[in-house]
Enzyme design. Structure first.
Site, PDB file in Angstrom:
ATOM      1  N   MET A  14     -37.344  -8.512   6.360  1.00  0.00           N
ATOM      2  CA  MET A  14     -37.993  -8.137   7.618  1.00  0.00           C
ATOM      3  C   MET A  14     -37.166  -7.044   8.304  1.00  0.00           C
ATOM      4  O   MET A  14     -37.306  -6.818   9.504  1.00  0.00           O
ATOM      5  CB  MET A  14     -38.150  -9.360   8.528  1.00  0.00           C
ATOM      6  CG  MET A  14     -39.037 -10.428   7.876  1.00  0.00           C
ATOM      7  SD  MET A  14     -39.901 -11.493   9.039  1.00  0.00           S
ATOM      8  CE  MET A  14     -38.541 -12.249   9.876  1.00  0.00           C
ATOM      9  N   GLY A  15     -36.294  -6.388   7.544  1.00  0.00           N
ATOM     10  CA  GLY A  15     -35.522  -5.277   8.107  1.00  0.00           C
ATOM     11  C   GLY A  15     -34.330  -5.733   8.916  1.00  0.00           C
ATOM     12  O   GLY A  15     -33.873  -6.863   8.776  1.00  0.00           O
ATOM     13  N   LYS A  30     -29.058 -18.484   2.216  1.00  0.00           N
ATOM     14  CA  LYS A  30     -28.916 -18.903   3.619  1.00  0.00           C
ATOM     15  C   LYS A  30     -30.196 -19.606   4.066  1.00  0.00           C
ATOM     16  O   LYS A  30     -30.155 -20.617   4.746  1.00  0.00           O
ATOM     17  CB  LYS A  30     -28.624 -17.717   4.517  1.00  0.00           C
ATOM     18  CG  LYS A  30     -28.479 -18.161   5.951  1.00  0.00           C
ATOM     19  CD  LYS A  30     -28.339 -16.991   6.874  1.00  0.00           C
ATOM     20  CE  LYS A  30     -28.926 -17.327   8.206  1.00  0.00           C
ATOM     21  NZ  LYS A  30     -30.345 -17.111   8.318  1.00  0.00           N
ATOM     22  N   HIS A  58     -28.328  -8.739   3.304  1.00  0.00           N
ATOM     23  CA  HIS A  58     -29.464  -8.115   2.611  1.00  0.00           C
ATOM     24  C   HIS A  58     -28.953  -7.196   1.488  1.00  0.00           C
ATOM     25  O   HIS A  58     -29.540  -7.140   0.409  1.00  0.00           O
ATOM     26  CB  HIS A  58     -30.281  -7.253   3.579  1.00  0.00           C
ATOM     27  CG  HIS A  58     -30.972  -8.012   4.659  1.00  0.00           C
ATOM     28  ND1 HIS A  58     -30.609  -7.938   5.970  1.00  0.00           N
ATOM     29  CD2 HIS A  58     -32.037  -8.857   4.618  1.00  0.00           C
ATOM     30  CE1 HIS A  58     -31.410  -8.693   6.711  1.00  0.00           C
ATOM     31  NE2 HIS A  58     -32.280  -9.269   5.912  1.00  0.00           N
ATOM     32  N   ARG A  90     -30.599 -12.447  13.457  1.00  0.00           N
ATOM     33  CA  ARG A  90     -30.653 -13.073  14.787  1.00  0.00           C
ATOM     34  C   ARG A  90     -29.269 -13.221  15.419  1.00  0.00           C
ATOM     35  O   ARG A  90     -29.179 -13.494  16.610  1.00  0.00           O
ATOM     36  CB  ARG A  90     -31.372 -14.423  14.713  1.00  0.00           C
ATOM     37  CG  ARG A  90     -32.871 -14.250  14.438  1.00  0.00           C
ATOM     38  CD  ARG A  90     -33.654 -15.529  14.614  1.00  0.00           C
ATOM     39  NE  ARG A  90     -35.077 -15.289  14.631  1.00  0.00           N
ATOM     40  CZ  ARG A  90     -35.910 -15.478  13.590  1.00  0.00           C
ATOM     41  NH1 ARG A  90     -35.443 -15.903  12.436  1.00  0.00           N
ATOM     42  NH2 ARG A  90     -37.204 -15.227  13.716  1.00  0.00           N
ATOM     43  N   GLN A 134     -36.443 -22.045   2.491  1.00  0.00           N
ATOM     44  CA  GLN A 134     -37.390 -20.979   2.107  1.00  0.00           C
ATOM     45  C   GLN A 134     -37.291 -20.687   0.603  1.00  0.00           C
ATOM     46  O   GLN A 134     -38.313 -20.576  -0.090  1.00  0.00           O
ATOM     47  CB  GLN A 134     -37.082 -19.718   2.910  1.00  0.00           C
ATOM     48  CG  GLN A 134     -37.828 -18.474   2.424  1.00  0.00           C
ATOM     49  CD  GLN A 134     -37.600 -17.265   3.323  1.00  0.00           C
ATOM     50  OE1 GLN A 134     -38.219 -17.162   4.370  1.00  0.00           O
ATOM     51  NE2 GLN A 134     -36.747 -16.345   2.916  1.00  0.00           N
ATOM     52  N   LEU A 159     -31.300  -4.606   8.478  1.00  0.00           N
ATOM     53  CA  LEU A 159     -30.522  -4.977   7.288  1.00  0.00           C
ATOM     54  C   LEU A 159     -29.029  -5.076   7.591  1.00  0.00           C
ATOM     55  O   LEU A 159     -28.471  -4.225   8.283  1.00  0.00           O
ATOM     56  CB  LEU A 159     -30.770  -3.951   6.182  1.00  0.00           C
ATOM     57  CG  LEU A 159     -32.251  -3.766   5.807  1.00  0.00           C
ATOM     58  CD1 LEU A 159     -32.386  -2.708   4.719  1.00  0.00           C
ATOM     59  CD2 LEU A 159     -32.885  -5.077   5.364  1.00  0.00           C
TER      60      LEU A 159
HETATM   61  O1  PAF Z   1     -36.501 -14.157   4.763  1.00  0.00           O
HETATM   62  C1  PAF Z   1     -37.200 -13.281   5.298  1.00  0.00           C
HETATM   63  O2  PAF Z   1     -36.702 -12.252   5.760  1.00  0.00           O
HETATM   64  C2  PAF Z   1     -38.716 -13.482   5.394  1.00  0.00           C
HETATM   65  O3  PAF Z   1     -39.025 -14.820   5.591  1.00  0.00           O
HETATM   66  C3  PAF Z   1     -39.464 -12.908   4.182  1.00  0.00           C
HETATM   67  C4  PAF Z   1     -39.086 -13.635   2.886  1.00  0.00           C
HETATM   68  C5  PAF Z   1     -39.165 -11.427   4.027  1.00  0.00           C
HETATM   69  C6  PAF Z   1     -40.971 -13.088   4.373  1.00  0.00           C
HETATM   70  O4  PAF Z   1     -41.416 -12.421   5.497  1.00  0.00           O
END
Ligand code: PAF
Length: 295
Positions: free
Chosen positions: A30-31, A151, A37, A189, A155, A33
């Site tokens: 989601m940028g 992390k 990332h 965040r 997910q 970075l």
């Molecule tokens: O982990 C993230 O940044 C988001 O949940 C993802 C996997 C890019 C989906 O929007």
């Protein structure tokens, strides 16, 4: 690095790579970075010939009272970082490209059980938003490999389950959590934290490692460990959402078949919600490795 904001030219470009026998690794983001990332990008680069990164702040995974509008958008700086890492393709679609008919009637990908608890119960609909957008991105990019951070361990587990259940021909690779020197897991965040909250934030990781060490030393009253950890977080100034000791494969309660434990926590410092986790192998051969630096 080529940047695409529309699906058709992106698909055409990736089709050419594929036809010339190149393997494609995909890093959805989601940028905003950070080093975490970039570790995913480096892993992707090690595994495949072509690295595709997406930057898309997915509205479907934010609740009505969450930080969608405030979520940091830093496209110019992100592009520079990706370029320096040798990324060949950036996909940065607008919301209308991903949800051309809006989000109200959107088909949803739901992973039951795994997606319904921990962060799933604190953030209703969140994981449906994640799995739906990740499925769309997988269908658009059609990667051989997709790389996610450990992390966001829940997910990662949910994406792995979705890919297995829906027979998606994609290898999912998890990358160890990137941390600041004081142990705080890197996250977009973290930028929301006040100086005072930033000082307190590493207590989350320390509480996880203390719990892991207690289990490794043979302490097996998990309810007591969980409640002690929650108290410790409250004393430090957090509002814990959960602190749970689970089976790392199923994210259910630990049982006799458990081979690896995941200790997962989510806690708020003011308006900022931090998540983190740590794992402990119950296999004596790999215990030392986990204790020496696992996650
Ligand atoms: O982990 C993230 O940044 C988001 O949940 C993802 C996997 C890019 C989906 O929007």
């Amino acid at each position: 690095m080529r940047t695409y904001s529309h699906n058709a030219p992106l698909k055409a470009a990736l089709g050419k790579f594929r036809r010339s026998g190149k393997r494609i690794a995909f890093v959805p983001t989601m940028g905003n970075l950070h080093e975490g990332h970039l570790d995913l990008v480096r892993k992707a680069r090690d595994l495949c010939d072509i690295v595709v990164v997406s930057i898309f702040v997915n509205p479907l995974q934010f609740g009505p009272d969450e930080d969608l509008d405030a979520y940091p958008r830093t496209m110019a700086a992100d592009k520079e970082k990706l370029f320096k890492e040798g990324v060949q393709v950036l996909y940065a679609p607008e919301v209308g490209e991903i949800y051309p008919e809006g989000m109200a009637g959107q088909s949803i990908v739901h992973v039951p059980q795994l997606g319904d608890e921990l962060c799933g119960s604190d953030r209703p609909g969140h994981f449906d938003g994640v799995t739906t957008v990740v499925s769309k991105l997988f269908n658009i990019v059609q990667p051989d490999v997709a790389v996610f951070g450990e992390k966001d361990f829940q997910q990662l587990s949910i994406v792995r389950k979705m890919v297995a259940d829906l027979c998606m021909p994609i290898e999912i690779v998890g990358v160890r959590t990137s941390r600041d020197e004081d142990g705080l897991a890197r996250s977009s965040r973290n930028g929301y934290l006040s100086l005072e909250h930033r000082r307190i934030a590493p207590v989350l990781h320390r509480t996880l490692t203390d719990c892991r060490d207690a289990i490794a030393c043979g302490f097996d009253n998990f309810l007591q460990l969980e409640s002690h950890a929650r108290m410790h977080l409250i004393e430090a100034g957090f509002e814990p959402d959960y602190f749970e000791i689970r089976d790392a494969r199923t994210l259910q309660a630990v049982n006799d078949a458990t081979e690896e434990i995941a200790i997962l926590a989510a806690a708020r410092l003011g308006a900022t919600r931090l998540i983190d986790n740590i794992r402990l192998s119950l296999n004596p051969i790999s215990d030392w490795g986990m204790l020496a630096g696992g996650n």
